[in-house]
Design a protein around this motif. Structure first.
Motif, PDB file in Angstrom:
ATOM      1  N   PHE A 152      52.623  40.457  49.209  1.00 28.07           N
ATOM      2  CA  PHE A 152      53.157  39.323  49.186  1.00 28.07           C
ATOM      3  C   PHE A 152      51.713  38.309  48.659  1.00 28.07           C
ATOM      4  CE2 PHE A 152      54.202  34.409  47.815  1.00 28.07           C
ATOM      5  CZ  PHE A 152      54.594  34.921  46.139  1.00 28.07           C
ATOM      6  N   ALA A 153      50.901  37.552  49.970  1.00 28.34           N
ATOM      7  CA  ALA A 153      49.498  37.461  50.062  1.00 28.34           C
ATOM      8  C   ALA A 153      48.676  38.041  49.131  1.00 28.34           C
ATOM      9  CB  ALA A 153      49.341  36.697  51.561  1.00 28.34           C
ATOM     10  N   ILE A 154      49.020  39.570  49.260  1.00 28.92           N
ATOM     11  CA  ILE A 154      47.541  40.302  48.549  1.00 28.92           C
ATOM     12  C   ILE A 154      47.982  40.569  46.937  1.00 28.92           C
ATOM     13  CG2 ILE A 154      47.208  42.901  48.371  1.00 28.92           C
ATOM     14  CD1 ILE A 154      48.402  42.997  51.548  1.00 28.92           C
ATOM     15  N   LEU A 155      49.078  39.965  47.076  1.00 33.78           N
ATOM     16  CA  LEU A 155      49.990  40.955  45.475  1.00 33.78           C
ATOM     17  C   LEU A 155      49.179  39.298  44.871  1.00 33.78           C
ATOM     18  CD1 LEU A 155      51.235  42.235  43.143  1.00 33.78           C
ATOM     19  CD2 LEU A 155      53.514  40.942  44.167  1.00 33.78           C
ATOM     20  N   VAL A 156      49.350  38.312  45.161  1.00 31.53           N
ATOM     21  CA  VAL A 156      49.169  36.968  44.268  1.00 31.53           C
ATOM     22  C   VAL A 156      48.112  37.006  44.584  1.00 31.53           C
ATOM     23  CG1 VAL A 156      48.622  34.400  44.901  1.00 31.53           C
ATOM     24  CG2 VAL A 156      51.179  35.594  45.548  1.00 31.53           C
ATOM     25  N   SER A 157      46.840  36.997  45.591  1.00 26.74           N
ATOM     26  CA  SER A 157      44.854  37.332  45.657  1.00 26.74           C
ATOM     27  C   SER A 157      44.710  37.657  44.960  1.00 26.74           C
ATOM     28  CB  SER A 157      44.799  37.361  47.573  1.00 26.74           C
ATOM     29  OG  SER A 157      44.995  36.539  48.313  1.00 26.74           O
ATOM     30  N   THR A 158      45.144  38.567  44.340  1.00 30.20           N
ATOM     31  CA  THR A 158      44.397  40.283  43.499  1.00 30.20           C
ATOM     32  C   THR A 158      45.129  39.768  42.037  1.00 30.20           C
ATOM     33  OG1 THR A 158      44.853  41.772  45.155  1.00 30.20           O
ATOM     34  CG2 THR A 158      44.625  42.399  42.665  1.00 30.20           C
ATOM     35  N   LEU A 159      46.258  39.279  41.946  1.00 25.92           N
ATOM     36  CA  LEU A 159      46.379  38.834  40.860  1.00 25.92           C
ATOM     37  C   LEU A 159      45.658  37.658  40.315  1.00 25.92           C
ATOM     38  CD1 LEU A 159      50.703  39.312  40.385  1.00 25.92           C
ATOM     39  CD2 LEU A 159      48.187  40.596  38.864  1.00 25.92           C
ATOM     40  N   THR A 160      45.419  36.650  41.094  1.00 27.94           N
ATOM     41  CA  THR A 160      44.656  35.266  40.956  1.00 27.94           C
ATOM     42  C   THR A 160      43.076  35.957  40.767  1.00 27.94           C
ATOM     43  OG1 THR A 160      46.323  34.089  42.616  1.00 27.94           O
ATOM     44  CG2 THR A 160      44.402  33.327  42.039  1.00 27.94           C
ATOM     45  N   SER A 161      42.897  36.509  41.680  1.00 28.27           N
ATOM     46  CA  SER A 161      41.382  37.203  41.905  1.00 28.27           C
ATOM     47  C   SER A 161      40.812  37.329  40.328  1.00 28.27           C
ATOM     48  CB  SER A 161      40.595  37.646  42.725  1.00 28.27           C
ATOM     49  OG  SER A 161      38.759  37.694  42.160  1.00 28.27           O
ATOM     50  N   LEU A 162      42.151  38.582  39.757  1.00 28.82           N
ATOM     51  CA  LEU A 162      41.614  39.607  38.379  1.00 28.82           C
ATOM     52  C   LEU A 162      42.010  38.482  37.172  1.00 28.82           C
ATOM     53  CD1 LEU A 162      41.826  42.277  37.885  1.00 28.82           C
ATOM     54  CD2 LEU A 162      44.325  42.247  37.597  1.00 28.82           C
ATOM     55  N   THR A 163      43.000  37.567  37.523  1.00 29.76           N
ATOM     56  CA  THR A 163      42.893  36.528  36.140  1.00 29.76           C
ATOM     57  C   THR A 163      41.749  35.443  36.458  1.00 29.76           C
ATOM     58  OG1 THR A 163      45.265  35.854  36.432  1.00 29.76           O
ATOM     59  CG2 THR A 163      44.329  34.575  35.608  1.00 29.76           C
ATOM     60  N   ILE A 164      41.049  35.049  37.433  1.00 31.16           N
ATOM     61  CA  ILE A 164      39.565  34.270  36.678  1.00 31.16           C
ATOM     62  C   ILE A 164      39.023  35.390  36.524  1.00 31.16           C
ATOM     63  CG2 ILE A 164      37.916  33.726  38.255  1.00 31.16           C
ATOM     64  CD1 ILE A 164      40.534  32.076  40.110  1.00 31.16           C
ATOM     65  N   GLY A 165      39.063  36.731  36.520  1.00 29.36           N
ATOM     66  CA  GLY A 165      37.938  37.995  35.884  1.00 29.36           C
ATOM     67  C   GLY A 165      37.860  38.214  34.642  1.00 29.36           C
ATOM     68  N   VAL A 166      38.953  37.980  34.414  1.00 29.22           N
ATOM     69  CA  VAL A 166      39.321  37.660  32.967  1.00 29.22           C
ATOM     70  C   VAL A 166      38.883  37.220  32.246  1.00 29.22           C
ATOM     71  CG1 VAL A 166      41.413  38.672  31.057  1.00 29.22           C
ATOM     72  CG2 VAL A 166      41.376  39.960  33.358  1.00 29.22           C
ATOM     73  N   VAL A 167      39.353  35.899  32.784  1.00 25.05           N
ATOM     74  CA  VAL A 167      38.227  34.440  31.948  1.00 25.05           C
ATOM     75  C   VAL A 167      37.402  34.884  31.811  1.00 25.05           C
ATOM     76  CG1 VAL A 167      38.351  32.314  32.295  1.00 25.05           C
ATOM     77  CG2 VAL A 167      40.470  33.599  32.714  1.00 25.05           C
ATOM     78  N   LEU A 168      36.493  34.939  33.047  1.00 29.13           N
ATOM     79  CA  LEU A 168      34.785  34.651  33.098  1.00 29.13           C
ATOM     80  C   LEU A 168      34.422  36.590  32.255  1.00 29.13           C
ATOM     81  CD1 LEU A 168      34.230  34.529  37.139  1.00 29.13           C
ATOM     82  CD2 LEU A 168      33.612  32.567  35.316  1.00 29.13           C
ATOM     83  N   PHE A 169      35.495  37.533  32.057  1.00 28.32           N
ATOM     84  CA  PHE A 169      34.920  38.409  31.849  1.00 28.32           C
ATOM     85  C   PHE A 169      34.746  37.884  30.245  1.00 28.32           C
ATOM     86  CE2 PHE A 169      36.804  41.974  28.997  1.00 28.32           C
ATOM     87  CZ  PHE A 169      35.939  42.819  28.688  1.00 28.32           C
ATOM     88  N   VAL A 170      35.717  37.486  29.530  1.00 26.42           N
ATOM     89  CA  VAL A 170      35.643  37.285  27.807  1.00 26.42           C
ATOM     90  C   VAL A 170      34.831  36.036  27.799  1.00 26.42           C
ATOM     91  CG1 VAL A 170      36.533  35.988  26.403  1.00 26.42           C
ATOM     92  CG2 VAL A 170      38.124  37.797  27.740  1.00 26.42           C
ATOM     93  N   PHE A 171      34.157  35.186  28.644  1.00 22.72           N
ATOM     94  CA  PHE A 171      33.103  33.879  28.685  1.00 22.72           C
ATOM     95  C   PHE A 171      32.077  34.946  28.492  1.00 22.72           C
ATOM     96  CE2 PHE A 171      30.224  31.338  30.696  1.00 22.72           C
ATOM     97  CZ  PHE A 171      30.245  30.099  30.155  1.00 22.72           C
ATOM     98  N   PHE A 172      31.321  36.391  29.638  1.00 20.60           N
ATOM     99  CA  PHE A 172      30.351  36.629  29.532  1.00 20.60           C
ATOM    100  C   PHE A 172      29.788  37.443  28.176  1.00 20.60           C
ATOM    101  CE2 PHE A 172      30.157  34.798  33.404  1.00 20.60           C
ATOM    102  CZ  PHE A 172      29.174  34.679  33.512  1.00 20.60           C
ATOM    103  N   LEU A 173      30.856  37.533  28.113  1.00 15.35           N
ATOM    104  CA  LEU A 173      31.079  38.670  26.977  1.00 15.35           C
ATOM    105  C   LEU A 173      31.025  37.654  25.000  1.00 15.35           C
ATOM    106  CD1 LEU A 173      33.276  41.028  26.986  1.00 15.35           C
ATOM    107  CD2 LEU A 173      31.568  41.950  26.884  1.00 15.35           C
ATOM    108  N   PHE A 174      31.112  36.738  25.487  1.00 18.61           N
ATOM    109  CA  PHE A 174      31.265  35.627  24.302  1.00 18.61           C
ATOM    110  C   PHE A 174      29.380  35.456  24.228  1.00 18.61           C
ATOM    111  CE2 PHE A 174      31.638  31.542  22.199  1.00 18.61           C
ATOM    112  CZ  PHE A 174      31.934  31.733  21.229  1.00 18.61           C
ATOM    113  N   PHE A 175      29.252  34.762  25.262  1.00 18.85           N
ATOM    114  CA  PHE A 175      27.732  33.999  25.271  1.00 18.85           C
ATOM    115  C   PHE A 175      26.735  34.852  25.264  1.00 18.85           C
ATOM    116  CE2 PHE A 175      30.457  30.429  26.388  1.00 18.85           C
ATOM    117  CZ  PHE A 175      30.804  29.416  25.642  1.00 18.85           C
ATOM    118  N   LYS A 176      26.546  36.170  26.002  1.00 18.31           N
ATOM    119  CA  LYS A 176      25.730  37.178  26.319  1.00 18.31           C
ATOM    120  C   LYS A 176      24.749  36.530  27.030  1.00 18.31           C
ATOM    121  CE  LYS A 176      27.682  40.089  22.957  1.00 18.31           C
ATOM    122  NZ  LYS A 176      27.116  40.744  21.899  1.00 18.31           N
ATOM    123  N   GLY A 177      23.239  36.978  26.124  1.00 26.81           N
ATOM    124  CA  GLY A 177      22.174  36.605  26.246  1.00 26.81           C
ATOM    125  C   GLY A 177      21.628  34.568  26.766  1.00 26.81           C
ATOM    126  N   LYS A 178      23.044  33.596  26.311  1.00 30.51           N
ATOM    127  CA  LYS A 178      22.619  32.616  26.654  1.00 30.51           C
ATOM    128  C   LYS A 178      22.729  32.138  27.702  1.00 30.51           C
ATOM    129  CE  LYS A 178      24.476  31.249  21.934  1.00 30.51           C
ATOM    130  NZ  LYS A 178      24.808  32.831  21.501  1.00 30.51           N
TER     131      LYS A 178
END
Length: 309
Positions: A152-178
């Motif tokens: 359960f700890a592995i699942l929660v940690s992975t999903l939490t980190s993946l969610t943050i990663g997805v948010v940052l993925f979209v963020f850096f695609l949007f802002f790019k070179g800025k």
């Protein structure tokens, strides 16, 4: 890198006792000292890279000294009762684990260094390295007894980190070179970072999962296995593919980074597979066996010292 030996060991010891706040305080103090020393050595005395590295080394060692003093001077009264000959019991097992951990860590750190080294031979290498260094820096900074509880700890940690990663993925695609203007005022570097932004976004997404799985491997004692995985995925897959894409196909720094991402993706897939197929009930049994053996050593110590039970 030698400072990591002391740092990781003390952090694990303190974290296991929920004493994370002292780690945070010491890291905060280290940042303040690091900024002050960087200004002193690099700006005031103009020591260049030597000054920057001297400041960095000091910043790495300050938390180590603080953590050791905290542990040995009364900060952990429930678990630290002074030095003991028990420290030398089963020492060979500790040495083997330490060597595996060191190999695992070095192989991961050197991978990024090799990436920068290969980029140095590209066309317009200065701009390429500056852009790559910014992207790798951002990526690295953003990416850190019940079997059911472990899963359960592995699942929660992975999903939490993946969610943050997805948010940052979209963020850096949007802002790019800025994003580059946080670290540089050079427009050429910013343009280069803009071109690398998609790769940076995918790198953050992969790292969000990969670092969690590496942590799982450390907790389960799989350091030697992960060292072999790192050799295969990083140095037999990632770097060769990066060199082919970068030099032979002339994709330059994009090609090298694509190779790095492919190597990281392979490593992530392997770690997911190992974690998924692990018998966690058996892992718990192994952990309990280790606790029993170490507990037996502790019970024997008073008898050996002639103090009775």
């Amino acid at each position: 890198m030698i400072s990591f030996i002391c740092s990781f060991t003390c952090q694990m010891y303190l974290s296991a006792q929920s004493k994370n706040i002292i780690i945070a305080y010491l890291d905060a103090a280290s940042i303040v000292v690091h900024i002050a020393l960087s200004w002193l050595f690099c700006v005031k005395y103009n020591m260049g890279i030597t000054g920057a590295m001297t400041s960095t080394v000091n910043a790495y060692w300050i938390p180590n000294v603080g953590q050791l003093l905290f542990v040995t001077c009364g900060g952990c009264p429930e678990t630290w009762s002074g030095f003991s000959m028990l420290a030398f019991q089963d020492l060979w097992l500790v040495i083997k684990l330490s060597m595996s951990s060191g190999a695992m860590l070095c192989l991961e750190l050197w991978y990024n260094s090799v990436l920068v080294l290969l980029t140095g031979n590209m066309t317009n290498a200065k701009v390429a390295i500056d852009a790559l260094a910014i992207c790798v820096r951002v990526s690295n900074e953003l990416g850190g007894g019940s079997s059911k509880g472990a899963k359960f700890a592995i699942l929660v940690s992975t999903l939490t980190s993946l969610t943050i990663g997805v948010v940052l993925f979209v963020f850096f695609l949007f802002f790019k070179g800025k994003l580059a203007y946080i670290f540089t005022t050079d427009e050429a570097v910013a343009i280069a970072v803009d071109g690398l932004a998609p790769l940076l976004a995918f790198s953050i997404l992969l790292n969000s999962v990969q670092h969690v799985l590496s942590g799982v491997a450390v907790g389960a004692g799989w350091q030697s296995t992960v060292a072999y995985v790192n050799v295969a995925c990083y140095y037999l897959v990632g770097i060769p593919i990066g060199m082919v894409l970068g030099y032979l196909i002339s994709l330059q720094v994009r090609g090298i980074w694509m190779g790095m991402l492919i190597g990281t993706a392979f490593q992530t897939i392997v770690l997911v597979t190992i974690t998924w197929r692990t018998d966690w009930d058996n892992q718990v049994a192994l952990a309990r066996d280790r606790v029993r053996r170490w507990g037996a050593h502790e019970r024997e110590e008073p008898i050996q010292n002639g103090q009775g039970v």
